[in-house]
Scaffold this motif. Structure first.
Motif, PDB file in Angstrom:
ATOM      1  N   SER A   1     -53.028 -14.758  54.181  1.00 39.53           N
ATOM      2  CA  SER A   1     -51.779 -14.924  54.228  1.00 39.53           C
ATOM      3  C   SER A   1     -51.276 -16.394  54.634  1.00 39.53           C
ATOM      4  O   SER A   1     -50.050 -16.823  54.666  1.00 39.53           O
ATOM      5  CB  SER A   1     -51.220 -14.193  55.629  1.00 39.53           C
ATOM      6  OG  SER A   1     -51.853 -14.989  56.773  1.00 39.53           O
ATOM      7  N   THR A   2     -52.242 -17.154  54.360  1.00 38.30           N
ATOM      8  CA  THR A   2     -52.032 -18.911  54.488  1.00 38.30           C
ATOM      9  C   THR A   2     -51.162 -19.344  53.514  1.00 38.30           C
ATOM     10  O   THR A   2     -50.252 -20.086  53.703  1.00 38.30           O
ATOM     11  CB  THR A   2     -53.530 -19.625  54.292  1.00 38.30           C
ATOM     12  OG1 THR A   2     -54.263 -19.116  55.307  1.00 38.30           O
ATOM     13  CG2 THR A   2     -53.434 -21.064  54.525  1.00 38.30           C
ATOM     14  N   TYR A   3     -51.007 -18.631  52.280  1.00 34.01           N
ATOM     15  CA  TYR A   3     -50.417 -19.232  51.160  1.00 34.01           C
ATOM     16  C   TYR A   3     -48.540 -18.794  51.271  1.00 34.01           C
ATOM     17  O   TYR A   3     -47.986 -19.571  51.037  1.00 34.01           O
ATOM     18  CB  TYR A   3     -50.639 -18.836  49.667  1.00 34.01           C
ATOM     19  CG  TYR A   3     -52.050 -19.074  49.690  1.00 34.01           C
ATOM     20  CD1 TYR A   3     -52.557 -20.460  49.159  1.00 34.01           C
ATOM     21  CD2 TYR A   3     -53.101 -18.156  49.940  1.00 34.01           C
ATOM     22  CE1 TYR A   3     -53.774 -20.699  49.171  1.00 34.01           C
ATOM     23  CE2 TYR A   3     -54.566 -18.467  50.027  1.00 34.01           C
ATOM     24  CZ  TYR A   3     -54.724 -19.716  49.505  1.00 34.01           C
ATOM     25  OH  TYR A   3     -56.506 -19.974  49.312  1.00 34.01           O
ATOM     26  N   TYR A   4     -48.415 -17.644  51.891  1.00 32.06           N
ATOM     27  CA  TYR A   4     -47.081 -16.963  52.324  1.00 32.06           C
ATOM     28  C   TYR A   4     -46.745 -17.962  53.366  1.00 32.06           C
ATOM     29  O   TYR A   4     -45.383 -18.421  53.228  1.00 32.06           O
ATOM     30  CB  TYR A   4     -47.225 -15.734  52.391  1.00 32.06           C
ATOM     31  CG  TYR A   4     -46.048 -15.017  52.910  1.00 32.06           C
ATOM     32  CD1 TYR A   4     -44.650 -14.977  51.986  1.00 32.06           C
ATOM     33  CD2 TYR A   4     -45.831 -14.687  54.286  1.00 32.06           C
ATOM     34  CE1 TYR A   4     -43.606 -14.322  52.441  1.00 32.06           C
ATOM     35  CE2 TYR A   4     -44.645 -14.221  54.686  1.00 32.06           C
ATOM     36  CZ  TYR A   4     -43.451 -14.149  53.834  1.00 32.06           C
ATOM     37  OH  TYR A   4     -42.347 -13.837  54.491  1.00 32.06           O
ATOM     38  N   VAL A   5     -47.288 -18.228  54.483  1.00 30.92           N
ATOM     39  CA  VAL A   5     -46.858 -18.773  55.533  1.00 30.92           C
ATOM     40  C   VAL A   5     -46.618 -20.305  55.176  1.00 30.92           C
ATOM     41  O   VAL A   5     -45.701 -20.563  55.396  1.00 30.92           O
ATOM     42  CB  VAL A   5     -47.913 -18.828  56.729  1.00 30.92           C
ATOM     43  CG1 VAL A   5     -47.559 -19.580  57.709  1.00 30.92           C
ATOM     44  CG2 VAL A   5     -47.986 -17.485  57.053  1.00 30.92           C
ATOM     45  N   THR A   6     -47.369 -20.792  54.196  1.00 30.52           N
ATOM     46  CA  THR A   6     -47.252 -22.220  53.908  1.00 30.52           C
ATOM     47  C   THR A   6     -45.890 -22.397  53.093  1.00 30.52           C
ATOM     48  O   THR A   6     -45.128 -23.197  53.440  1.00 30.52           O
ATOM     49  CB  THR A   6     -48.387 -22.841  52.957  1.00 30.52           C
ATOM     50  OG1 THR A   6     -49.527 -22.656  53.794  1.00 30.52           O
ATOM     51  CG2 THR A   6     -48.011 -24.243  52.577  1.00 30.52           C
ATOM     52  N   THR A   7     -45.509 -21.544  52.096  1.00 26.29           N
ATOM     53  CA  THR A   7     -44.480 -21.661  51.425  1.00 26.29           C
ATOM     54  C   THR A   7     -43.179 -21.190  52.020  1.00 26.29           C
ATOM     55  O   THR A   7     -42.227 -21.742  51.715  1.00 26.29           O
ATOM     56  CB  THR A   7     -44.528 -21.105  49.920  1.00 26.29           C
ATOM     57  OG1 THR A   7     -44.959 -19.526  50.303  1.00 26.29           O
ATOM     58  CG2 THR A   7     -45.835 -21.482  49.304  1.00 26.29           C
ATOM     59  N   GLU A   8     -43.225 -20.305  53.054  1.00 27.86           N
ATOM     60  CA  GLU A   8     -42.097 -19.580  53.568  1.00 27.86           C
ATOM     61  C   GLU A   8     -41.566 -20.147  54.851  1.00 27.86           C
ATOM     62  O   GLU A   8     -40.489 -20.169  55.404  1.00 27.86           O
ATOM     63  CB  GLU A   8     -42.208 -18.089  53.581  1.00 27.86           C
ATOM     64  CG  GLU A   8     -42.502 -17.657  52.140  1.00 27.86           C
ATOM     65  CD  GLU A   8     -41.333 -17.892  51.245  1.00 27.86           C
ATOM     66  OE1 GLU A   8     -40.169 -17.578  51.714  1.00 27.86           O
ATOM     67  OE2 GLU A   8     -41.406 -18.647  50.174  1.00 27.86           O
ATOM     68  N   PHE A   9     -42.641 -20.783  55.710  1.00 28.69           N
ATOM     69  CA  PHE A   9     -42.357 -21.070  57.221  1.00 28.69           C
ATOM     70  C   PHE A   9     -42.635 -22.677  57.499  1.00 28.69           C
ATOM     71  O   PHE A   9     -42.066 -22.993  58.446  1.00 28.69           O
ATOM     72  CB  PHE A   9     -43.461 -20.172  57.956  1.00 28.69           C
ATOM     73  CG  PHE A   9     -43.091 -18.740  58.186  1.00 28.69           C
ATOM     74  CD1 PHE A   9     -42.422 -18.245  59.345  1.00 28.69           C
ATOM     75  CD2 PHE A   9     -43.354 -18.222  57.261  1.00 28.69           C
ATOM     76  CE1 PHE A   9     -42.086 -16.955  59.452  1.00 28.69           C
ATOM     77  CE2 PHE A   9     -43.339 -16.580  57.309  1.00 28.69           C
ATOM     78  CZ  PHE A   9     -42.437 -16.013  58.483  1.00 28.69           C
ATOM     79  N   LEU A  10     -43.406 -23.216  56.514  1.00 26.20           N
ATOM     80  CA  LEU A  10     -43.411 -24.513  56.721  1.00 26.20           C
ATOM     81  C   LEU A  10     -42.581 -25.645  55.985  1.00 26.20           C
ATOM     82  O   LEU A  10     -42.240 -25.393  54.964  1.00 26.20           O
ATOM     83  CB  LEU A  10     -44.938 -24.773  56.575  1.00 26.20           C
ATOM     84  CG  LEU A  10     -46.055 -24.038  57.244  1.00 26.20           C
ATOM     85  CD1 LEU A  10     -47.313 -24.366  56.806  1.00 26.20           C
ATOM     86  CD2 LEU A  10     -45.839 -24.014  58.593  1.00 26.20           C
ATOM     87  N   PRO A  11     -42.556 -26.845  56.465  1.00 30.62           N
ATOM     88  CA  PRO A  11     -41.608 -28.028  55.746  1.00 30.62           C
ATOM     89  C   PRO A  11     -42.170 -28.179  54.519  1.00 30.62           C
ATOM     90  O   PRO A  11     -43.422 -28.061  54.348  1.00 30.62           O
ATOM     91  CB  PRO A  11     -41.508 -29.013  56.804  1.00 30.62           C
ATOM     92  CG  PRO A  11     -42.803 -29.030  57.651  1.00 30.62           C
ATOM     93  CD  PRO A  11     -43.017 -27.462  57.917  1.00 30.62           C
ATOM     94  N   PRO A  12     -41.437 -28.375  53.405  1.00 31.88           N
ATOM     95  CA  PRO A  12     -42.241 -28.727  52.172  1.00 31.88           C
ATOM     96  C   PRO A  12     -42.650 -30.017  51.928  1.00 31.88           C
ATOM     97  O   PRO A  12     -42.445 -30.817  52.669  1.00 31.88           O
ATOM     98  CB  PRO A  12     -40.790 -28.392  51.317  1.00 31.88           C
ATOM     99  CG  PRO A  12     -39.580 -28.853  52.107  1.00 31.88           C
ATOM    100  CD  PRO A  12     -40.044 -28.558  53.239  1.00 31.88           C
TER     101      PRO A  12
END
Length: 320
Positions: free
Chosen positions: A20-31
């Motif tokens: 799930s790291t990849y989804y959280v990175t792209t959807e929840f974290l600053p770019p």
């Protein structure tokens, strides 16, 4: 049987979480903050584990922890998140699964472990499956993202092999050793993040939730569950859980982000997963104590434990 099934189920939560790291990175974290993201995943989790275990390195383990933390965390996390920012989630996760091929070569160089036919064929088949996913993904691929994914796997593979070579200090548990590495890796990332990315960005509640999940659920708790499983299950049983990470990432990318996976990509995932599975179905009999691998018998388990952030299946194939 029921207790073993429960242990397997709990251990499986670790690779599912990592997927799930990849989804959280792209959807929840600053770019465009891969260094800051790697820092926020590593350092809080490392400090938490240090507080829980209350153990610090002694003697040579200060520099060994720094080296392992640099490879397994300090370089691995930023490269991993750079790949996650620039590639679709399923693609990024499966690119990282090329690690078994790196482990085969590095183990031959650093440990003197001659690759078996099974380990070579399994690693090559897994890499071939990865190439099918990467080269034919419907989403546009980014060269830098693919390179970052491959380098992250190489960094983790080198850390894995060195961990197997050095073992673990007597009287130190896997949780403490993990805390040392996470803390060392976080401290390595900290100045680089400040230099290259500047001050931390303003964080929203969504960002904070994402970082909290990565640090504690995705790292501290998941590593604990994984190491617990290694303690209680056979190496082959735990190995079979590793492919849950890229599979989870691909499924989340398809279900939540609308990332299409065509027939070729699906075949590639099956090949990569099947290669890992076949490599563990009938492991060869263990060598006698006096064999050439006997000197590594006391460190084999530790090498497995610390290798699990990405591709622990490769290590256990080598150990088998």
């Amino acid at each position: 049987m029921s207790r073993k099934a429960a242990t397997i189920a709990l251990t499986a939560l670790a690779p599912v979480s990592w997927g799930s790291t990849y989804y959280v990175t792209t959807e929840f974290l600053p770019p465009d903050r891969p260094l800051f993201t790697g820092l926020m995943r590593a350092l809080p989790a490392g400090l938490l584990l240090l507080a829980l275990t209350r153990k610090l390195p002694q003697g040579a383990w200060w520099w060994k922890s720094a080296v392992l933390g640099g490879l397994n965390i300090g370089a691995f996390f930023p490269l991993l998140f750079l790949a996650a920012y620039r590639l679709p989630g399923g693609v990024a996760a499966v690119v990282a699964s090329v690690g078994p091929l790196f482990v085969v070569g590095l183990a031959a160089l650093l440990l003197g472990d001659r690759p078996t036919v099974k380990s070579l064929l399994t690693a090559i088949a897994a890499a071939f499956g990865v190439s099918l996913v990467v080269l034919k993904a419907n989403a546009a691929l980014d060269t830098l993202g693919v390179a970052a994914g491959l380098l992250s796997a190489l960094s983790m593979s080198a850390g894995t092999v060195l961990t197997k070579r050095w073992g673990r200090p007597e009287g130190v548990g896997a949780l403490a050793l993990t805390g040392w590495q996470l803390t060392a890796g976080g401290l390595i990332i900290l100045p680089v993040a400040l230099l290259l990315e500047g001050a931390p960005p303003a964080l929203t509640s969504t960002n904070l939730a994402g970082y909290a999940y990565l640090a504690f659920g995705n790292t501290a708790i998941s590593y604990f569950l994984w190491f617990r499983g290694i303690e209680r299950l056979s190496a082959s049983s735990v190995t079979l859980l590793g492919p849950l990470s890229p599979i989870t990432a691909a499924v989340i990318g398809w279900a939540a982000l609308g990332q299409a996976l065509g027939p070729v990509q699906l075949v590639g995932m099956v090949v990569a997963f099947g290669a890992t599975l076949v490599g563990q179905l009938n492991p060869p009999a263990k060598k006698p104590v006096g064999s050439s691998l006997g000197s590594f018998s006391t460190t084999e388990k530790n090498g497995q434990e610390v290798s699990m952030d990405l591709d622990g299946s490769a290590v256990r194939r080598q150990a088998a």
